[in-house]
Scaffold this motif. Structure first.
Motif, PDB file in Angstrom:
ATOM      1  N   VAL A  29      85.572 -44.439 -56.805  1.00 38.06           N
ATOM      2  CA  VAL A  29      84.178 -44.683 -56.444  1.00 38.06           C
ATOM      3  C   VAL A  29      84.055 -44.891 -54.939  1.00 38.06           C
ATOM      4  CG1 VAL A  29      82.231 -46.263 -56.724  1.00 38.06           C
ATOM      5  CG2 VAL A  29      83.586 -45.590 -58.717  1.00 38.06           C
ATOM      6  N   SER A  30      85.018 -45.591 -54.344  1.00 39.68           N
ATOM      7  CA  SER A  30      85.028 -45.757 -52.891  1.00 39.68           C
ATOM      8  C   SER A  30      85.179 -44.416 -52.183  1.00 39.68           C
ATOM      9  CB  SER A  30      86.162 -46.703 -52.470  1.00 39.68           C
ATOM     10  OG  SER A  30      85.962 -48.006 -52.984  1.00 39.68           O
ATOM     11  N   ALA A  31      85.909 -43.491 -52.806  1.00 36.75           N
ATOM     12  CA  ALA A  31      86.051 -42.152 -52.230  1.00 36.75           C
ATOM     13  C   ALA A  31      84.710 -41.439 -52.189  1.00 36.75           C
ATOM     14  CB  ALA A  31      87.060 -41.339 -53.028  1.00 36.75           C
ATOM     15  N   VAL A  32      83.947 -41.540 -53.283  1.00 32.98           N
ATOM     16  CA  VAL A  32      82.614 -40.935 -53.298  1.00 32.98           C
ATOM     17  C   VAL A  32      81.737 -41.582 -52.230  1.00 32.98           C
ATOM     18  CG1 VAL A  32      80.546 -40.525 -54.690  1.00 32.98           C
ATOM     19  CG2 VAL A  32      82.812 -40.376 -55.745  1.00 32.98           C
ATOM     20  N   ASN A  33      81.816 -42.902 -52.141  1.00 28.51           N
ATOM     21  CA  ASN A  33      81.063 -43.616 -51.100  1.00 28.51           C
ATOM     22  C   ASN A  33      81.484 -43.135 -49.721  1.00 28.51           C
ATOM     23  OD1 ASN A  33      79.243 -45.507 -50.092  1.00 28.51           O
ATOM     24  ND2 ASN A  33      80.788 -47.120 -50.016  1.00 28.51           N
ATOM     25  N   SER A  34      82.777 -42.914 -49.535  1.00 30.97           N
ATOM     26  CA  SER A  34      83.281 -42.440 -48.247  1.00 30.97           C
ATOM     27  C   SER A  34      82.790 -41.036 -47.925  1.00 30.97           C
ATOM     28  CB  SER A  34      84.814 -42.464 -48.231  1.00 30.97           C
ATOM     29  OG  SER A  34      85.298 -43.785 -48.333  1.00 30.97           O
ATOM     30  N   VAL A  35      82.640 -40.193 -48.961  1.00 32.55           N
ATOM     31  CA  VAL A  35      82.089 -38.856 -48.746  1.00 32.55           C
ATOM     32  C   VAL A  35      80.684 -38.961 -48.172  1.00 32.55           C
ATOM     33  CG1 VAL A  35      81.254 -36.761 -49.874  1.00 32.55           C
ATOM     34  CG2 VAL A  35      83.466 -37.713 -50.508  1.00 32.55           C
ATOM     35  N   PHE A  36      79.886 -39.835 -48.776  1.00 30.53           N
ATOM     36  CA  PHE A  36      78.516 -40.001 -48.316  1.00 30.53           C
ATOM     37  C   PHE A  36      78.482 -40.577 -46.900  1.00 30.53           C
ATOM     38  CE2 PHE A  36      77.859 -39.189 -52.668  1.00 30.53           C
ATOM     39  CZ  PHE A  36      76.514 -38.955 -52.918  1.00 30.53           C
ATOM     40  N   ILE A  37      79.329 -41.580 -46.644  1.00 31.62           N
ATOM     41  CA  ILE A  37      79.364 -42.179 -45.309  1.00 31.62           C
ATOM     42  C   ILE A  37      79.874 -41.175 -44.285  1.00 31.62           C
ATOM     43  CG2 ILE A  37      80.419 -43.971 -43.883  1.00 31.62           C
ATOM     44  CD1 ILE A  37      80.513 -45.725 -46.404  1.00 31.62           C
ATOM     45  N   GLY A  38      80.967 -40.475 -44.646  1.00 36.67           N
ATOM     46  CA  GLY A  38      81.530 -39.497 -43.721  1.00 36.67           C
ATOM     47  C   GLY A  38      80.572 -38.371 -43.423  1.00 36.67           C
ATOM     48  N   ALA A  39      79.859 -37.908 -44.451  1.00 33.51           N
ATOM     49  CA  ALA A  39      78.878 -36.849 -44.233  1.00 33.51           C
ATOM     50  C   ALA A  39      77.774 -37.330 -43.314  1.00 33.51           C
ATOM     51  CB  ALA A  39      78.305 -36.394 -45.576  1.00 33.51           C
ATOM     52  N   SER A  40      77.329 -38.575 -43.520  1.00 30.67           N
ATOM     53  CA  SER A  40      76.241 -39.085 -42.680  1.00 30.67           C
ATOM     54  C   SER A  40      76.688 -39.258 -41.237  1.00 30.67           C
ATOM     55  CB  SER A  40      75.731 -40.426 -43.230  1.00 30.67           C
ATOM     56  OG  SER A  40      76.727 -41.417 -43.169  1.00 30.67           O
ATOM     57  N   ASN A  41      77.941 -39.602 -41.004  1.00 30.40           N
ATOM     58  CA  ASN A  41      78.416 -39.823 -39.644  1.00 30.40           C
ATOM     59  C   ASN A  41      78.853 -38.526 -38.966  1.00 30.40           C
ATOM     60  OD1 ASN A  41      77.984 -42.600 -39.784  1.00 30.40           O
ATOM     61  ND2 ASN A  41      79.995 -42.994 -40.630  1.00 30.40           N
ATOM     62  N   GLU A  42      79.959 -37.933 -39.441  1.00 31.66           N
ATOM     63  CA  GLU A  42      80.498 -36.742 -38.781  1.00 31.66           C
ATOM     64  C   GLU A  42      79.583 -35.521 -38.923  1.00 31.66           C
ATOM     65  OE1 GLU A  42      82.617 -38.932 -40.188  1.00 31.66           O
ATOM     66  OE2 GLU A  42      83.468 -39.477 -38.255  1.00 31.66           O
ATOM     67  N   LEU A  43      79.072 -35.278 -40.157  1.00 34.08           N
ATOM     68  CA  LEU A  43      78.163 -34.150 -40.325  1.00 34.08           C
ATOM     69  C   LEU A  43      76.851 -34.407 -39.595  1.00 34.08           C
ATOM     70  CD1 LEU A  43      78.359 -31.438 -41.720  1.00 34.08           C
ATOM     71  CD2 LEU A  43      77.191 -32.421 -43.708  1.00 34.08           C
ATOM     72  N   GLY A  44      76.461 -35.672 -39.529  1.00 35.43           N
ATOM     73  CA  GLY A  44      75.273 -36.024 -38.752  1.00 35.43           C
ATOM     74  C   GLY A  44      75.469 -35.743 -37.274  1.00 35.43           C
ATOM     75  N   GLU A  45      76.678 -35.988 -36.772  1.00 43.18           N
ATOM     76  CA  GLU A  45      76.971 -35.669 -35.384  1.00 43.18           C
ATOM     77  C   GLU A  45      76.893 -34.161 -35.140  1.00 43.18           C
ATOM     78  OE1 GLU A  45      80.691 -37.356 -34.310  1.00 43.18           O
ATOM     79  OE2 GLU A  45      80.010 -39.435 -34.524  1.00 43.18           O
ATOM     80  N   PHE A  46      77.404 -33.388 -36.096  1.00 42.59           N
ATOM     81  CA  PHE A  46      77.329 -31.931 -35.970  1.00 42.59           C
ATOM     82  C   PHE A  46      75.870 -31.475 -36.001  1.00 42.59           C
ATOM     83  CE2 PHE A  46      77.368 -27.692 -38.061  1.00 42.59           C
ATOM     84  CZ  PHE A  46      77.987 -26.988 -37.031  1.00 42.59           C
ATOM     85  N   GLU A  47      75.085 -32.056 -36.915  1.00 45.18           N
ATOM     86  CA  GLU A  47      73.657 -31.714 -37.000  1.00 45.18           C
ATOM     87  C   GLU A  47      72.947 -32.038 -35.694  1.00 45.18           C
ATOM     88  OE1 GLU A  47      69.533 -32.963 -37.230  1.00 45.18           O
ATOM     89  OE2 GLU A  47      71.217 -34.369 -37.213  1.00 45.18           O
ATOM     90  N   SER A  48      73.299 -33.177 -35.082  1.00 47.36           N
ATOM     91  CA  SER A  48      72.666 -33.554 -33.818  1.00 47.36           C
ATOM     92  C   SER A  48      73.010 -32.559 -32.713  1.00 47.36           C
ATOM     93  CB  SER A  48      73.114 -34.965 -33.404  1.00 47.36           C
ATOM     94  OG  SER A  48      72.658 -35.928 -34.326  1.00 47.36           O
ATOM     95  N   GLY A  49      74.264 -32.110 -32.673  1.00 46.97           N
ATOM     96  CA  GLY A  49      74.660 -31.132 -31.668  1.00 46.97           C
ATOM     97  C   GLY A  49      73.929 -29.811 -31.849  1.00 46.97           C
ATOM     98  N   VAL A  50      73.763 -29.375 -33.104  1.00 44.57           N
ATOM     99  CA  VAL A  50      73.067 -28.112 -33.375  1.00 44.57           C
ATOM    100  C   VAL A  50      71.593 -28.215 -33.017  1.00 44.57           C
ATOM    101  CG1 VAL A  50      72.360 -26.515 -35.198  1.00 44.57           C
ATOM    102  CG2 VAL A  50      74.709 -27.378 -35.131  1.00 44.57           C
ATOM    103  N   THR A  51      70.925 -29.294 -33.473  1.00 44.51           N
ATOM    104  CA  THR A  51      69.493 -29.428 -33.197  1.00 44.51           C
ATOM    105  C   THR A  51      69.232 -29.631 -31.712  1.00 44.51           C
ATOM    106  OG1 THR A  51      69.629 -31.804 -33.725  1.00 44.51           O
ATOM    107  CG2 THR A  51      68.904 -30.317 -35.484  1.00 44.51           C
ATOM    108  N   ALA A  52      70.164 -30.280 -31.000  1.00 49.01           N
ATOM    109  CA  ALA A  52      70.000 -30.426 -29.553  1.00 49.01           C
ATOM    110  C   ALA A  52      70.048 -29.066 -28.860  1.00 49.01           C
ATOM    111  CB  ALA A  52      71.081 -31.341 -28.989  1.00 49.01           C
ATOM    112  N   GLY A  53      70.906 -28.185 -29.375  1.00 49.88           N
ATOM    113  CA  GLY A  53      70.962 -26.833 -28.830  1.00 49.88           C
ATOM    114  C   GLY A  53      69.698 -26.044 -29.115  1.00 49.88           C
TER     115      GLY A  53
END
Length: 412
Positions: free
Chosen positions: A343-367
């Motif tokens: 269950v912590s792994a699933v939670n980590s997927v959500f947290i990791g997606a929000s952080n690292e994937l969010g950083e990628f999304e920010s870089g793309v939208t900034a471009g």
């Protein structure tokens, strides 16, 4: 001592774990400043700032569910120790790149893939082990103190990294390597806590047990998916090197202070929670914290004042800490120990997606939209997600008290 928020430190295993986590987090946060500044200085490309997050998230996403199964089958302390040792190897490789005068960015992304792999296995073990380190009556204090200590390291790490960067990135990586070495030693010599294990083969059925559990509990699903989508759009921290350089006109030390501010707000908030834990209106508190995060993200994108940007980031950290505190207690209280790693792994997927994937999304939208528009867009999207989740999960948004702790067997 038993009457205050620090009474949980009397548990030796928890104290060792906490100290190792502080040193490890200090090292990683220092290195994030050096990596971000180096990559932007070499490329002046916003897309590459987003790639820093994607390089860590891609292996994390692939490995995190099997990592949860591993955390339920094997000794969680040993898993954490091995992952810290891998992070130490990554730090030494970054140091070697800096010493030889690296002029291209792909080797940095390559070692960040290794770091993301280690973090995938460390995340579920780190989240799941905490409840094994202290008695049930001290768990809420342990969560608050662990979070506050983590954010103190998040405060000091970027500031220290920014100051040390004056002497060159190789100094940052060398000090980070020393701190990670201490973390490895502390975890290796700490006492292994008892945990409930149920040995079973690594089949798709067992690996996906945590995912099935989350989707069977609307409260858990609502709490962790709120964090995923809210922070996914509000991941402006990836753009801080560009904001510092192009909008606020400050150098590496200023960038270190900007990266420090969210951790400072979170640490102050979590210290308050250690002494005054949230026990009533837990749902409104969680949604309110996410809303504050979104509002402050909008302010960050709209200002060219360094002082206002620092204040916005400070409040972003405080709002995020409230959400993290409530979500962590909800997930741990609802989950039996035998599947806590998955269950912590699933939670980590959500947290990791929000952080690292969010950083990628920010870089793309900034471009696409430009630097400041991308940050403002992220904050508005976070507020829209908050309102939508209050409608989708009304029981969670109106929740008054935390649930009773789950029993030890998932089948009971």
């Amino acid at each position: 001592m038993s009457s205050n928020g620090f009474s949980v430190l009397r548990h030796r295993s928890f104290s060792f774990y906490l100290t190792a986590r502080i040193f490890g987090t200090l090292a990683v946060q220092m290195q994030h400043v050096a990596i971000g500044w180096q990559v932007y200085a070499m490329t002046h490309n916003l897309f590459y700032l987003g790639m820093i997050g994607l390089a860590q998230f891609a292996p994390f996403l692939l490995l995190i569910l099997p990592a949860g199964h591993v955390a339920d089958q094997f000794n969680r302390r040993n898993i954490i120790t091995l992952c810290l040792a891998t992070q130490l190897l990554v730090s030494l490789m970054l140091w070697s790149f800096s010493v030889v005068g690296l002029e291209v960015v792909w080797p940095v992304f390559a070692v960040l893939v290794l770091f993301g792999s280690a973090r995938a296995f460390m995340g579920p073990a780190t989240q799941a082990i905490l409840v094994n380190l202290v008695p049930q009556e001290d768990f809420s204090k342990a969560v608050a103190l662990s979070s506050s200590s983590f954010h103190v390291a998040v405060i000091l790490g970027p500031t220290l990294g920014g100051l040390l960067y004056i002497y060159g990135p190789n100094v940052v990586y060398a000090v980070g390597s020393a701190l990670l070495l201490i973390s490895v030693v502390l975890m290796a010599f700490s006492k292994s806590p008892p945990q409930s294990t149920r040995r079973e083969p690594a089949t798709w059925h067992s690996v996906l047990e945590g995912l099935r559990f989350v989707f069977s509990r609307p409260i858990v699903l609502g709490a962790i998916s709120l964090d995923l989508f809210a922070v996914l759009f509000g991941g402006a921290t990836a753009l801080l090197p560009a904001l510092a350089h192009d909008v606020l006109h400050v150098g590496p030390t200023g960038l270190g202070l900007l990266r420090t501010a969210p951790g400072a707000g979170a640490a102050l908030c979590s210290i308050a929670l250690a002494f005054m834990p949230i026990t009533r209106r837990v749902g409104p508190w969680m949604f309110g914290g996410v809303a504050v995060f979104g509002i402050c993200t909008v302010i960050l994108g709209a200002t060219d004042s360094f002082a206002i940007a620092l204040a916005a980031l400070l409040l972003m950290g405080a709002g995020d800490m409230i959400s993290v505190y409530v979500r962590h207690l909800l997930v741990q209280y609802e989950t039996p120990d035998a599947i806590r790693g998955r269950v912590s792994a699933v939670n980590s997927v959500f947290i990791g997606a929000s952080n690292e994937l969010g950083e990628f999304e920010s870089g793309v939208t900034a471009g696409w939209f430009g630097l400041t528009r991308a940050v403002i867009f992220g904050g508005v999207a976070t507020l829209l997600v908050t309102g939508a989740w209050m409608k989708l999960f009304p029981v969670l948004s109106r929740m008054d008290r935390f649930p009773h702790p789950a029993r030890q067997s998932a089948s009971e």
